[in-house]
Write an enzyme that holds these catalytic residues in place. Structure first.
Site, PDB file in Angstrom:
ATOM      1  N   THR A   1     -18.015  14.226  -7.334  1.00 46.86           N
ATOM      2  CA  THR A   1     -18.502  15.568  -7.695  1.00 46.86           C
ATOM      3  C   THR A   1     -17.674  16.067  -8.882  1.00 46.86           C
ATOM      4  O   THR A   1     -16.762  15.379  -9.342  1.00 46.86           O
ATOM      5  CB  THR A   1     -18.303  16.574  -6.536  1.00 46.86           C
ATOM      6  OG1 THR A   1     -16.902  16.786  -6.359  1.00 46.86           O
ATOM      7  CG2 THR A   1     -18.917  16.088  -5.229  1.00 46.86           C
TER       8      THR A   1
ATOM      9  N   ASN B   1     -17.410  25.416   3.177  1.00 46.35           N
ATOM     10  CA  ASN B   1     -17.320  24.248   2.295  1.00 46.35           C
ATOM     11  C   ASN B   1     -16.646  24.572   0.958  1.00 46.35           C
ATOM     12  O   ASN B   1     -16.061  23.687   0.349  1.00 46.35           O
ATOM     13  CB  ASN B   1     -18.744  23.701   2.056  1.00 46.35           C
ATOM     14  CG  ASN B   1     -18.793  22.699   0.932  1.00 46.35           C
ATOM     15  OD1 ASN B   1     -18.331  21.571   1.069  1.00 46.35           O
ATOM     16  ND2 ASN B   1     -19.316  23.124  -0.223  1.00 46.35           N
TER      17      ASN B   1
ATOM     18  N   ASP C   1     -16.806  35.689  -4.494  1.00 49.87           N
ATOM     19  CA  ASP C   1     -15.625  34.857  -4.290  1.00 49.87           C
ATOM     20  C   ASP C   1     -15.307  34.832  -2.787  1.00 49.87           C
ATOM     21  O   ASP C   1     -15.176  35.899  -2.171  1.00 49.87           O
ATOM     22  CB  ASP C   1     -14.478  35.499  -5.086  1.00 49.87           C
ATOM     23  CG  ASP C   1     -13.253  34.620  -5.148  1.00 49.87           C
ATOM     24  OD1 ASP C   1     -13.038  33.812  -4.215  1.00 49.87           O
ATOM     25  OD2 ASP C   1     -12.500  34.749  -6.126  1.00 49.87           O
ATOM     26  N   VAL C   2     -15.172  33.645  -2.200  1.00 47.10           N
ATOM     27  CA  VAL C   2     -14.881  33.583  -0.760  1.00 47.10           C
ATOM     28  C   VAL C   2     -13.510  34.197  -0.434  1.00 47.10           C
ATOM     29  O   VAL C   2     -13.262  34.579   0.710  1.00 47.10           O
ATOM     30  CB  VAL C   2     -14.944  32.140  -0.187  1.00 47.10           C
ATOM     31  CG1 VAL C   2     -16.352  31.587  -0.238  1.00 47.10           C
ATOM     32  CG2 VAL C   2     -13.952  31.215  -0.867  1.00 47.10           C
TER      33      VAL C   2
ATOM     34  N   TYR D   1      -2.606  20.970  -2.681  1.00 48.51           N
ATOM     35  CA  TYR D   1      -3.984  20.958  -2.180  1.00 48.51           C
ATOM     36  C   TYR D   1      -4.025  20.501  -0.723  1.00 48.51           C
ATOM     37  O   TYR D   1      -4.668  21.126   0.123  1.00 48.51           O
ATOM     38  CB  TYR D   1      -4.834  20.038  -3.069  1.00 48.51           C
ATOM     39  CG  TYR D   1      -6.200  19.720  -2.505  1.00 48.51           C
ATOM     40  CD1 TYR D   1      -7.188  20.701  -2.445  1.00 48.51           C
ATOM     41  CD2 TYR D   1      -6.511  18.440  -2.041  1.00 48.51           C
ATOM     42  CE1 TYR D   1      -8.451  20.406  -1.932  1.00 48.51           C
ATOM     43  CE2 TYR D   1      -7.769  18.139  -1.534  1.00 48.51           C
ATOM     44  CZ  TYR D   1      -8.737  19.126  -1.486  1.00 48.51           C
ATOM     45  OH  TYR D   1      -9.974  18.839  -0.968  1.00 48.51           O
TER      46      TYR D   1
HETATM   47  N1  LIG Z   1     -14.856  15.892  -4.045  1.00 51.18           N
HETATM   48  C1  LIG Z   1     -13.979  15.317  -3.233  1.00 51.18           C
HETATM   49  O1  LIG Z   1     -13.453  14.217  -3.513  1.00 51.18           O
HETATM   50  C2  LIG Z   1     -13.636  15.984  -1.909  1.00 51.18           C
HETATM   51  C3  LIG Z   1     -12.994  15.202  -0.935  1.00 51.18           C
HETATM   52  C4  LIG Z   1     -12.655  15.779   0.283  1.00 51.18           C
HETATM   53  C5  LIG Z   1     -12.939  17.125   0.512  1.00 51.18           C
HETATM   54  N2  LIG Z   1     -13.550  17.867  -0.454  1.00 51.18           N
HETATM   55  C6  LIG Z   1     -13.814  19.286  -0.159  1.00 51.18           C
HETATM   56  O2  LIG Z   1     -15.216  19.481  -0.124  1.00 51.18           O
HETATM   57  C7  LIG Z   1     -15.524  20.819  -0.532  1.00 51.18           C
HETATM   58  C8  LIG Z   1     -16.569  20.782  -1.636  1.00 51.18           C
HETATM   59  O3  LIG Z   1     -16.027  20.044  -2.731  1.00 51.18           O
HETATM   60  P1  LIG Z   1     -16.926  19.491  -3.928  1.00 51.18           P
HETATM   61  O4  LIG Z   1     -16.409  18.138  -4.244  1.00 51.18           O
HETATM   62  O5  LIG Z   1     -18.351  19.682  -3.649  1.00 51.18           O
HETATM   63  O6  LIG Z   1     -16.425  20.500  -5.092  1.00 51.18           O
HETATM   64  P2  LIG Z   1     -17.210  21.085  -6.363  1.00 51.18           P
HETATM   65  O7  LIG Z   1     -18.235  20.132  -6.838  1.00 51.18           O
HETATM   66  O8  LIG Z   1     -16.149  21.568  -7.299  1.00 51.18           O
HETATM   67  O9  LIG Z   1     -17.986  22.360  -5.743  1.00 51.18           O
HETATM   68  C9  LIG Z   1     -17.255  23.438  -5.249  1.00 51.18           C
HETATM   69  C10 LIG Z   1     -18.221  24.520  -4.787  1.00 51.18           C
HETATM   70  O10 LIG Z   1     -17.467  25.608  -4.262  1.00 51.18           O
HETATM   71  C11 LIG Z   1     -17.771  26.802  -4.987  1.00 51.18           C
HETATM   72  N3  LIG Z   1     -16.556  27.588  -5.092  1.00 51.18           N
HETATM   73  C12 LIG Z   1     -15.361  27.215  -5.635  1.00 51.18           C
HETATM   74  N4  LIG Z   1     -14.488  28.212  -5.555  1.00 51.18           N
HETATM   75  C13 LIG Z   1     -15.132  29.246  -4.945  1.00 51.18           C
HETATM   76  C14 LIG Z   1     -14.760  30.562  -4.595  1.00 51.18           C
HETATM   77  N5  LIG Z   1     -13.537  31.043  -4.851  1.00 51.18           N
HETATM   78  N6  LIG Z   1     -15.681  31.375  -3.994  1.00 51.18           N
HETATM   79  C15 LIG Z   1     -16.934  30.907  -3.754  1.00 51.18           C
HETATM   80  N7  LIG Z   1     -17.331  29.672  -4.050  1.00 51.18           N
HETATM   81  C16 LIG Z   1     -16.442  28.852  -4.651  1.00 51.18           C
HETATM   82  C17 LIG Z   1     -18.300  26.316  -6.343  1.00 51.18           C
HETATM   83  O11 LIG Z   1     -19.185  27.243  -6.959  1.00 51.18           O
HETATM   84  P3  LIG Z   1     -18.678  28.361  -8.006  1.00 51.18           P
HETATM   85  O12 LIG Z   1     -17.776  27.673  -8.981  1.00 51.18           O
HETATM   86  O13 LIG Z   1     -19.940  28.889  -8.605  1.00 51.18           O
HETATM   87  O14 LIG Z   1     -17.985  29.395  -7.190  1.00 51.18           O
HETATM   88  C18 LIG Z   1     -19.072  25.083  -5.908  1.00 51.18           C
HETATM   89  O15 LIG Z   1     -20.327  25.453  -5.404  1.00 51.18           O
HETATM   90  C19 LIG Z   1     -14.198  21.454  -0.954  1.00 51.18           C
HETATM   91  O16 LIG Z   1     -13.693  22.233   0.104  1.00 51.18           O
HETATM   92  C20 LIG Z   1     -13.291  20.252  -1.197  1.00 51.18           C
HETATM   93  O17 LIG Z   1     -11.931  20.586  -0.987  1.00 51.18           O
HETATM   94  C21 LIG Z   1     -13.909  17.329  -1.648  1.00 51.18           C
END
Ligand SMILES: NC(=O)c1ccc[n+]([C@@H]2O[C@H](COP(=O)([O-])OP(=O)(O)OC[C@H]3O[C@@H](n4cnc5c(N)ncnc54)[C@H](OP(=O)(O)O)[C@@H]3O)[C@@H](O)[C@H]2O)c1
Length: 264
Positions: free
Chosen positions: A188, A88, A61-62, A153
């Site tokens: 995602t 990320n 966990d980060v 958020y």
């Molecule tokens: N999707 C969007 O629309 C969007 C838009 C702008 C910004 N973002 C940002 O982009 C980043 C990636 O988002 P995403 O869309 O790729 O999300 P996602 O598909 O839900 O993936 C999230 C990733 O983070 C890991 N993670 C979550 N909580 C964690 C924790 N406590 N410790 C370690 N790893 C953790 C997850 O793996 P595990 O569950 O295995 O830990 C997964 O690999 C995030 O920071 C998000 O805020 C997303």
């Protein structure tokens, strides 16, 4: 920065944007330290993408500072150095501000802000000692605009932007750069994994692909002088941001008409 043979610590690598970025960085010739909570998710990615000896997997966990020190330890033990940190990993939270649960809010702050800080604290001294390196923080365009029902958020992403900005100035002259990424809506599993109230279905919503985000991030990392803030937006999101800056009252009035109405 030339990316060939660089050692990159990448959090949130198992799904979504992180997964696409891991693949893209591998193709650039990087060696990877991949972090997520799910060991099986990371192992499945490494297997499918054929990372072989180019990737070390760290499950944790980060929000736990020990995860960051394990990741840096793994980078040094396996690859002898660390060149880039990509913060990320992140989690969403949806709900009106008045109904944000304390436990949900504490958790998103712990993951999105304190989690990134844990990795900065452990990694940056090594980058500074080397006299070069890059920190990439994955924020969101939501940090820069009003988004009803995402206040909890977006507060965490605004905090991450503030940390990024201060860090950049503090590191000036050290050879270590800081790149803040502000993507729009990306296709995602992020919304499904978010805490709080469920996101409404938005059939036909235009979203960026994680591959497009990965491509643009890698391009910025490769450039000799990366931008301070990298916005990655669809055309309509770009227009929305522009209008919000130019006519904030008008845009908020429009949002209030669309979403407002006595939420308590
Ligand atoms: N999707 C969007 O629309 C969007 C838009 C702008 C910004 N973002 C940002 O982009 C980043 C990636 O988002 P995403 O869309 O790729 O999300 P996602 O598909 O839900 O993936 C999230 C990733 O983070 C890991 N993670 C979550 N909580 C964690 C924790 N406590 N410790 C370690 N790893 C953790 C997850 O793996 P595990 O569950 O295995 O830990 C997964 O690999 C995030 O920071 C998000 O805020 C997303």
């Amino acid at each position: 920065m030339r990316l060939q043979d660089r050692v990159v610590i990448l959090t949130g690598a198992s799904r979504g944007i992180g997964r696409a970025l891991a693949g893209r960085l591998f193709r650039e010739g990087c060696r990877l330290v991949l972090v997520a909570r799910s060991r099986t998710g990371l192992a499945e990615l490494a297997e499918t993408a054929g990372f072989g000896n180019s990737a070390a997997l760290v499950s944790g966990d980060v929000a736990d500072p020990a995860t960051a020190s394990r990741a840096v330890g793994e980078a040094l033990a396996r690859f002898g150095r660390v060149d880039v940190l990509v913060n990320n990993a992140g989690v969403g939270l949806r709900g009106p501000v008045t109904r944000l649960g304390p436990e949900d809010f504490r958790r998103v702050v712990e993951v999105n802000v304190a989690g990134a800080l844990n990795f900065i604290r452990e990694t940056v001294p090594h980058l500074v000692d080397q006299g070069e390196g890059l920190v990439v923080n994955m924020a969101s365009v939501a940090a820069r605009q009003t988004v009803p029902f995402l206040g909890g958020y977006t507060a965490t992403k605004a905090a991450l932007v503030a940390l990024s900005d201060a860090l950049r100035v503090e590191l000036s002259g050290t050879g270590v750069g800081v790149l803040t990424v502000l993507p729009g809506s990306v296709e995602t599993g992020f919304r499904a994994a978010a805490r709080g109230e469920p996101y409404p279905e938005r059939p036909g919503a235009v979203r960026l692909s994680p591959e497009r985000v990965a491509e643009e991030v890698v391009r910025a990392m490769r450039s000799g002088r990366p931008p301070r803030n990298l916005y990655i937006l669809s055309r309509s999101e770009r227009l929305g941001l522009f209008l919000g800056r130019l006519f904030p009252r008008l845009v908020e009035a429009r949002l209030a008409r669309r979403y407002g109405g006595g939420v308590t």
